[in-house]
Design a protein around this motif. Structure first.
Motif, PDB file in Angstrom:
ATOM      1  N   TYR A 253      35.305  34.568  30.332  1.00  0.00           N
ATOM      2  CA  TYR A 253      35.994  35.303  30.187  1.00  0.00           C
ATOM      3  C   TYR A 253      36.936  34.902  29.178  1.00  0.00           C
ATOM      4  CZ  TYR A 253      34.234  38.368  34.032  1.00  0.00           C
ATOM      5  OH  TYR A 253      33.616  38.768  35.064  1.00  0.00           O
ATOM      6  N   ALA A 254      37.619  33.745  29.555  1.00  0.00           N
ATOM      7  CA  ALA A 254      38.249  33.183  28.575  1.00  0.00           C
ATOM      8  C   ALA A 254      38.294  33.176  26.487  1.00  0.00           C
ATOM      9  CB  ALA A 254      38.861  31.684  29.167  1.00  0.00           C
ATOM     10  N   GLU A 255      36.432  32.704  26.872  1.00  0.00           N
ATOM     11  CA  GLU A 255      36.549  32.571  25.787  1.00  0.00           C
ATOM     12  C   GLU A 255      35.933  33.503  25.216  1.00  0.00           C
ATOM     13  OE1 GLU A 255      32.456  30.438  26.152  1.00  0.00           O
ATOM     14  OE2 GLU A 255      33.868  28.172  26.072  1.00  0.00           O
ATOM     15  N   LEU A 256      35.509  34.808  25.762  1.00  0.00           N
ATOM     16  CA  LEU A 256      35.037  36.629  24.946  1.00  0.00           C
ATOM     17  C   LEU A 256      36.232  36.566  24.658  1.00  0.00           C
ATOM     18  CD1 LEU A 256      32.554  37.963  27.635  1.00  0.00           C
ATOM     19  CD2 LEU A 256      32.260  37.351  24.867  1.00  0.00           C
ATOM     20  N   LEU A 257      37.658  36.929  25.768  1.00  0.00           N
ATOM     21  CA  LEU A 257      39.353  37.335  25.388  1.00  0.00           C
ATOM     22  C   LEU A 257      39.754  36.549  24.132  1.00  0.00           C
ATOM     23  CD1 LEU A 257      40.268  38.602  28.297  1.00  0.00           C
ATOM     24  CD2 LEU A 257      39.569  40.692  26.514  1.00  0.00           C
ATOM     25  N   ALA A 258      39.889  35.463  23.960  1.00  0.00           N
ATOM     26  CA  ALA A 258      39.839  34.301  23.079  1.00  0.00           C
ATOM     27  C   ALA A 258      39.275  34.881  21.564  1.00  0.00           C
ATOM     28  CB  ALA A 258      39.805  33.095  23.610  1.00  0.00           C
ATOM     29  N   ASP A 259      38.398  34.954  21.710  1.00  0.00           N
ATOM     30  CA  ASP A 259      37.534  35.080  20.284  1.00  0.00           C
ATOM     31  C   ASP A 259      38.474  36.994  19.703  1.00  0.00           C
ATOM     32  OD1 ASP A 259      36.097  32.848  20.261  1.00  0.00           O
ATOM     33  OD2 ASP A 259      34.419  33.851  21.370  1.00  0.00           O
ATOM     34  N   ALA A 260      38.457  37.968  20.589  1.00  0.00           N
ATOM     35  CA  ALA A 260      39.216  38.765  20.202  1.00  0.00           C
ATOM     36  C   ALA A 260      40.222  38.756  19.826  1.00  0.00           C
ATOM     37  CB  ALA A 260      38.830  39.604  21.493  1.00  0.00           C
TER      38      ALA A 260
ATOM     39  N   VAL B 171      44.616  33.698  26.748  1.00  0.00           N
ATOM     40  CA  VAL B 171      44.183  33.973  27.683  1.00  0.00           C
ATOM     41  C   VAL B 171      45.013  32.801  29.067  1.00  0.00           C
ATOM     42  CG1 VAL B 171      42.591  34.481  28.896  1.00  0.00           C
ATOM     43  CG2 VAL B 171      42.221  35.119  26.882  1.00  0.00           C
ATOM     44  N   ASP B 172      45.327  33.333  30.107  1.00  0.00           N
ATOM     45  CA  ASP B 172      45.330  32.988  31.023  1.00  0.00           C
ATOM     46  C   ASP B 172      44.176  33.222  32.596  1.00  0.00           C
ATOM     47  OD1 ASP B 172      46.431  30.459  33.289  1.00  0.00           O
ATOM     48  OD2 ASP B 172      48.767  31.907  34.221  1.00  0.00           O
ATOM     49  N   ALA B 173      43.506  32.347  32.468  1.00  0.00           N
ATOM     50  CA  ALA B 173      41.991  32.158  33.539  1.00  0.00           C
ATOM     51  C   ALA B 173      42.165  31.203  34.398  1.00  0.00           C
ATOM     52  CB  ALA B 173      41.275  32.311  32.916  1.00  0.00           C
TER      53      ALA B 173
ATOM     54  N   VAL C 170      38.447  35.133  41.029  1.00  0.00           N
ATOM     55  CA  VAL C 170      38.347  34.936  39.207  1.00  0.00           C
ATOM     56  C   VAL C 170      39.378  35.706  38.522  1.00  0.00           C
ATOM     57  CG1 VAL C 170      37.161  34.649  37.102  1.00  0.00           C
ATOM     58  CG2 VAL C 170      35.959  34.386  39.274  1.00  0.00           C
ATOM     59  N   PHE C 171      40.373  34.900  38.188  1.00  0.00           N
ATOM     60  CA  PHE C 171      41.289  36.143  38.161  1.00  0.00           C
ATOM     61  C   PHE C 171      41.365  35.537  35.701  1.00  0.00           C
ATOM     62  CE2 PHE C 171      42.982  34.675  41.938  1.00  0.00           C
ATOM     63  CZ  PHE C 171      42.528  35.459  42.501  1.00  0.00           C
ATOM     64  N   VAL C 172      41.510  36.675  35.609  1.00  0.00           N
ATOM     65  CA  VAL C 172      41.508  36.144  33.625  1.00  0.00           C
ATOM     66  C   VAL C 172      43.261  37.225  33.529  1.00  0.00           C
ATOM     67  CG1 VAL C 172      41.630  37.485  31.344  1.00  0.00           C
ATOM     68  CG2 VAL C 172      39.658  36.494  33.577  1.00  0.00           C
TER      69      VAL C 172
END
Length: 255
Positions: free
Chosen positions: A168-175, A179-181, A247-249
Motif C-alpha cells: 500500500y505504501a508503494e502504491l500511494l507514494a507513487d500517487a 505515507v505512514d504504513a 494493516v494500517f495506512v
C-alpha cells in the motif's frame, strides 16, 4: 445481512484499531470527513467530537448498519464503497475494517488520491488475518460434505485479499502521497464459552449465516466449535487469547 448488536458485542476490541489509525491523521480543521464502511456509527460519532466544524459523511452498504448509524444521529447513506467518490470539500477519508470486502480497493485508494486536494488525508485499516486458524476453520467446515452444496460457490477470502503495508505504501507514494504504513497484532483477551466463534459470527461468518437455515446454522456452529477451541484454547482463568493482525495506512495527499 449484518447484525449491529452482534458486531458491537466486541465494540471495545474493534474500536481500538480505529483510534490507533486516527491518531496518525494530522488534519487540523477539515471541511468534510468521510467514514466509508461506517457500520453502526459508534466510532463515526467520535469524528464529529474531534472535528466539530466538519461535515461528517457516513457510508455503509448494509441497511441494518445504516439504520443503526442513523439512530446515533448520523446522516448515514446506504451505498457501496466502490460507488463512492469524494466531494470537492473532502479533506479526510477514513475506512476502518471495510475495504477488505471491496475487490480492487488498492486501485481505489490511488484513484481517491488523484481526486482529493493536496493536503487531504486518507486513513484505512484492514484485517490481515485471513490465513489465521479462525478463517481456516471457517473454510474447513464449509467445505465438509454436510455444507459443501449450500456453500459451494461462497467466495471465501484468502490471505491475498489485502496487501502488506509496504504494498500500500508503494502504491500511494507513487500517487504523490506521503505515507505512514504499519501492521499490528492485537492479542485480544476474550471471555465466554465460545468467544472466537462469537467474534467471527459478527464478521467473517455473516455470509455463511445468510446461506443456512436455523437448523443448518446450528450444525455449522457445533462443527466449528472444536476446531476453534483447539486453535484458541481457554486458559485456566477462563480467558482466551485471540491474536488478530491488522494493516494500517495513513497517507497525506500531495506530499
Amino acid at each position: 445481512m449484518w447484525n449491529p448488536d452482534v458486531y458491537l458485542a466486541f465494540a471495545d476490541h474493534r474500536g481500538r484499531p480505529f483510534f490507533d489509525l486516527l491518531s496518525r491523521v494530522g488534519a487540523q480543521s477539515p471541511r468534510r470527513v468521510v467514514d466509508l464502511g461506517c457500520g453502526p456509527g459508534n466510532l463515526t460519532v467520535t469524528l464529529a467530537e474531534r472535528w466539530p466544524d466538519a461535515v461528517i459523511e457516513a457510508v455503509d452498504s448494509s441497511a441494518e448498519m445504516v439504520e443503526a448509524a442513523r439512530a446515533r444521529g448520523l446522516d448515514a447513506k446506504l451505498s457501496g464503497i466502490a460507488d463512492w467518490s469524494p466531494k470537492p470539500d473532502t479533506d479526510v477519508v477514513v475506512s476502518n475494517a471495510a475495504l477488505q470486502w471491496v475487490p480492487g480497493h488498492a486501485d481505489m485508494l490511488v484513484r481517491w488520491a488523484g481526486l482529493l486536494d493536496p493536503g487531504a488525508w486518507i486513513a484505512m485499516q484492514v484485517p490481515g488475518n485471513f490465513d489465521a486458524p479462525s478463517h481456516e476453520a471457517v473454510r474447513t467446515v464449509a467445505r465438509s460434505d454436510e455444507f459443501a452444496d449450500a456453500l459451494a460457490d461462497m467466495p471465501f477470502r484468502e490471505a491475498d485479499v489485502v496487501a502488506a503495508p509496504t504494498g500500500y505504501a508503494e502504491l500511494l507514494a507513487d500517487a504523490g502521497c506521503v505515507v505512514d504504513a504499519w501492521e499490528t497484532i492485537y492479542v485480544h483477551q476474550l471471555t465466554g464459552d465460545t468467544p472466537v466463534l462469537d467474534w467471527i459470527t459478527g464478521t467473517a461468518l455473516t455470509q455463511v449465516r445468510s446461506r443456512l437455515d436455523d437448523d443448518a446454522w446450528e450444525r455449522y456452529r457445533q462443527a466449528i466449535i472444536p476446531l476453534l477451541a483447539q486453535a484458541y484454547p481457554m486458559r485456566r482463568d477462563g480467558t482466551t487469547y485471540f491474536p488478530f493482525r491488522r494493516v494500517f495506512v495513513v497517507a497525506r495527499v500531495g506530499g
